[in-house]
Design a protein around this motif. Structure first.
Motif, short mmCIF file in Angstrom:
data_model
loop_
_atom_site.label_atom_id
_atom_site.label_comp_id
_atom_site.label_asym_id
_atom_site.label_seq_id
_atom_site.Cartn_x
_atom_site.Cartn_y
_atom_site.Cartn_z
N LEU A 61 9.74 -10.31 -15.29
CA LEU A 61 9.26 -9.58 -14.11
C LEU A 61 7.77 -9.80 -13.91
O LEU A 61 7.29 -9.92 -12.78
CB LEU A 61 9.56 -8.09 -14.28
N GLU A 62 7.03 -9.88 -15.02
CA GLU A 62 5.59 -10.12 -14.91
C GLU A 62 5.31 -11.52 -14.38
O GLU A 62 4.44 -11.70 -13.54
CB GLU A 62 4.92 -9.92 -16.27
N ARG A 63 6.06 -12.51 -14.86
CA ARG A 63 5.88 -13.87 -14.35
C ARG A 63 6.23 -13.96 -12.87
O ARG A 63 5.62 -14.73 -12.12
CB ARG A 63 6.73 -14.86 -15.15
N LEU A 64 7.22 -13.17 -12.45
CA LEU A 64 7.63 -13.15 -11.04
C LEU A 64 6.70 -12.30 -10.18
O LEU A 64 6.87 -12.25 -8.95
CB LEU A 64 9.06 -12.61 -10.93
N MET A 86 0.83 -1.21 0.00
CA MET A 86 0.00 0.00 0.00
C MET A 86 0.86 1.26 0.00
O MET A 86 0.36 2.37 0.13
CB MET A 86 -0.92 -0.01 1.22
N ARG A 87 2.19 1.08 -0.11
CA ARG A 87 3.18 2.17 -0.11
C ARG A 87 3.25 2.90 1.23
O ARG A 87 3.73 4.02 1.29
CB ARG A 87 2.89 3.15 -1.25
N ARG A 100 1.34 -0.99 -20.01
CA ARG A 100 1.79 -2.10 -19.17
C ARG A 100 2.21 -1.60 -17.80
O ARG A 100 1.91 -2.22 -16.77
CB ARG A 100 2.96 -2.81 -19.85
N ALA A 101 2.89 -0.46 -17.76
CA ALA A 101 3.29 0.13 -16.48
C ALA A 101 2.06 0.51 -15.67
O ALA A 101 2.00 0.29 -14.44
CB ALA A 101 4.16 1.36 -16.73
N TYR A 102 1.08 1.09 -16.34
CA TYR A 102 -0.16 1.50 -15.66
C TYR A 102 -0.87 0.28 -15.06
O TYR A 102 -1.34 0.30 -13.92
CB TYR A 102 -1.07 2.21 -16.66
N GLN A 103 -0.95 -0.79 -15.84
CA GLN A 103 -1.61 -2.01 -15.36
C GLN A 103 -0.87 -2.61 -14.17
O GLN A 103 -1.48 -3.13 -13.24
CB GLN A 103 -1.72 -3.02 -16.50
N SER A 104 0.46 -2.52 -14.20
CA SER A 104 1.26 -3.04 -13.09
C SER A 104 0.98 -2.26 -11.82
O SER A 104 0.87 -2.82 -10.73
CB SER A 104 2.75 -2.99 -13.42
N ARG A 105 0.87 -0.93 -11.95
CA ARG A 105 0.59 -0.11 -10.78
C ARG A 105 -0.81 -0.37 -10.24
O ARG A 105 -1.06 -0.31 -9.02
CB ARG A 105 0.78 1.37 -11.11
N LEU A 106 -1.75 -0.67 -11.14
CA LEU A 106 -3.09 -1.03 -10.68
C LEU A 106 -3.05 -2.29 -9.82
O LEU A 106 -3.76 -2.41 -8.82
CB LEU A 106 -4.02 -1.25 -11.87
N LYS A 107 -2.22 -3.25 -10.21
CA LYS A 107 -2.11 -4.49 -9.46
C LYS A 107 -1.50 -4.27 -8.08
O LYS A 107 -1.70 -5.05 -7.17
CB LYS A 107 -1.26 -5.51 -10.23
N MET A 108 -0.73 -3.18 -7.95
CA MET A 108 -0.17 -2.82 -6.65
C MET A 108 -1.13 -1.98 -5.84
O MET A 108 -0.84 -1.58 -4.72
CB MET A 108 1.15 -2.05 -6.83
N GLY A 109 -2.29 -1.64 -6.43
CA GLY A 109 -3.23 -0.78 -5.75
C GLY A 109 -2.81 0.66 -5.76
O GLY A 109 -3.18 1.43 -4.87
N LYS A 110 -2.00 1.08 -6.76
CA LYS A 110 -1.48 2.45 -6.82
C LYS A 110 -2.19 3.22 -7.93
O LYS A 110 -2.61 2.67 -8.92
CB LYS A 110 0.03 2.45 -7.08
N SER A 161 6.69 -9.15 -9.98
CA SER A 161 7.45 -8.02 -9.45
C SER A 161 6.89 -6.75 -10.08
O SER A 161 7.50 -6.15 -10.98
CB SER A 161 8.94 -8.18 -9.75
N HIS A 162 5.71 -6.34 -9.60
CA HIS A 162 4.94 -5.32 -10.30
C HIS A 162 5.61 -3.94 -10.24
O HIS A 162 5.53 -3.18 -11.20
CB HIS A 162 3.53 -5.24 -9.72
N GLU A 163 6.25 -3.61 -9.12
CA GLU A 163 6.86 -2.30 -9.02
C GLU A 163 8.04 -2.18 -9.99
O GLU A 163 8.17 -1.19 -10.70
CB GLU A 163 7.32 -2.02 -7.59
N GLU A 164 8.91 -3.20 -10.00
CA GLU A 164 10.03 -3.20 -10.94
C GLU A 164 9.52 -3.20 -12.38
O GLU A 164 10.09 -2.50 -13.24
CB GLU A 164 10.93 -4.42 -10.71
N LEU A 165 8.46 -3.97 -12.63
CA LEU A 165 7.90 -4.04 -13.99
C LEU A 165 7.39 -2.67 -14.43
O LEU A 165 7.64 -2.24 -15.57
CB LEU A 165 6.76 -5.06 -14.03
#
Length: 449
Positions: A404-407, A186-187, A439-449, A409-413
């Protein structure tokens, strides 16, 4: 049923009170939600589909001119719920424990939806308090894996209270650790640090020597400090973790530690945990586990040094390379070579950087998907673009991002996808750049950001 739909009397009570207070104050769901929450989140609380986190409850109550306790369930309902947890027959207890074990395995296998469905079914039964504790811990963990962080925080906070009541030391520590990971997702890195420090304090007070758990905590704390920009403290805790892991370079040393833990829990008459560590003491593959942990730690430590003071990196890498155990650890060597390649890239020495990165890739390949291999591929991608070899660089970049996506690791991705998009824009490939921005936007969504 999805992970965000646990229905219970407690959830409905909170939801009903929230809805009544909102209507009394003439708020719409949209007005109550903004700017911290979505309308769907408020709606789900009012329908009793999810539990609000304690922090969310405080925010919502303040907006309505109430205290958070005024939105909590009536005491009589809680007492009613507790009294329903009567003694189970031996056969029923065995069934519950088996179901809890199945749910645990499902979470490890990333089948979070099935795990939550099973855990919800368990919650409808009359549970012993110890089973309630395990059930709440697993639900909180499952929500975390499903990126439902506010729900995870609420359930894990509830589990901590049960753990304190039962003096369940082992689970209390693991719940605190999971809660810290949830805060980090949640940062809220300050809260994450506080929760992990509580873990260390409890370990110290108990006298329990669990070096593997302590090393994991230090690694996580180092990442929290790094994200807060406190690089000196990050380096300090990373070095503490290194000191611990360097003691475990042989299967014999790991086996001895597990034996000590087995004896500790046996002295407490905790036969289940004593048996668990007795089994672990016989597993020589734990040596590989520590090697992976050490290599991951070197990877994070190198990143922290680069961000803080890159001039110190070469001295650190030279010292680390001569550390006992590293010469037999190919993955750690890959990490060190990758960082050395990144340093030469920063000095515009592309030929040396590429040579070192390829050596790192060769050492990392036998371990399949790892954060270290993904980072090495991205370093090669940067070198390719700096050398105007866009096709070659692009292949490495995409391979690293996919890994990174398979791992997960959403923030690094997210960060590396933005970097790649910028490089694509610079050579006029705006359409491809947009793909990676998305792709970056979708990764941040998965982190709840």
């Amino acid at each position: 049923m999805s992970p965000e739909q646990p229905s219970s009397k407690i959830g409905k009570s909170v939801g009903e009170k929230l809805r009544a207070a909102r209507i009394t104050q003439h708020y719409t769901q949209s007005q109550l939600a903004a700017p911290d929450f979505s309308v769907s989140y408020i709606s789900a609380i009012e329908r009793g589909q999810i539990h609000p986190s304690l922090r969310a409850l405080e925010i919502l109550a303040a907006r309505l001119g109430l205290s958070s306790t005024q939105l909590l369930p009536n005491k009589s309902q809680q007492e009613e719920r507790t009294s329903a947890a009567t003694a189970l027959s031996e056969r029923e207890e065995d069934e519950v424990e088996l179901s809890l074990l199945d749910a645990h395995i499902l979470i490890i296998q990333e089948d979070v939806t099935s795990a939550v469905t099973l855990l919800e079914h368990i919650s409808t039964r009359r549970l012993k308090r110890s089973h309630q504790l395990q059930q709440r811990f697993l639900v909180g963990w499952a929500y975390y894996k499903a990126a439902k962080y506010q729900e995870s925080e609420y359930v894990l906070s509830e589990a901590i209270q049960i753990a304190k009541e039962l003096n369940a030391q082992y689970l209390h520590l693991r719940i605190l650790h999971q809660l810290a990971l949830t805060y980090a997702a949640m940062r809220n890195y300050a809260q994450a640090l506080l929760a992990h420090q509580r873990c260390l304090n409890q370990l110290e007070e108990s006298g329990l020597q669990d070096p593997f758990f302590v090393a994991q905590i230090y690694i996580q704390m180092g990442q929290h400090y790094t994200r807060l920009g406190d690089f000196e403290d990050a380096l300090e805790v990373f070095h503490k973790a290194l000191t611990i892991t360097e003691e475990f370079t042989t299967s014999k040393s790991i086996q001895a530690t597990y034996t000590n833990l087995c004896q500790y829990y046996a002295s407490l008459k905790d036969t289940e945990l004593a048996t668990l560590y007795a089994y672990k003491s016989t597993q020589l593959r734990n040596l590989d586990m520590m090697k992976h942990l050490r290599s991951k730690l070197y990877h994070y430590l190198g990143h922290a040094i680069i961000q803080n003071d890159s001039t110190r990196l070469q001295a650190y890498l030279d010292q680390a390379w001569d550390t006992p155990g590293v010469k037999q650890d190919m993955l750690t060597q890959a990490s060190l070579l990758s960082h050395r390649a990144a340093w030469h890239f920063m000095q515009d020495d592309l030929a040396t950087a590429k040579k070192l990165a390829l050596e790192a890739l060769e050492r990392a390949q036998p371990f399949a998907d790892t954060l270290i291999m993904a980072d090495t591929l991205i370093v090669l991608g940067r070198i390719g673009y700096a050398s105007n070899k866009y096709d070659e660089g692009g292949k490495h970049f995409v391979s690293g991002l996919d890994m990174l996506e398979r791992l997960e690791s959403h923030e690094e991705l997210a960060n590396e996808s933005v970097l790649y998009a910028q490089l694509l824009e610079e050579i006029g490939q705006e359409r491809e750049a947009f793909t990676h921005i998305r792709r970056a936007y979708q990764s941040r969504l998965k982190m709840g950001k």
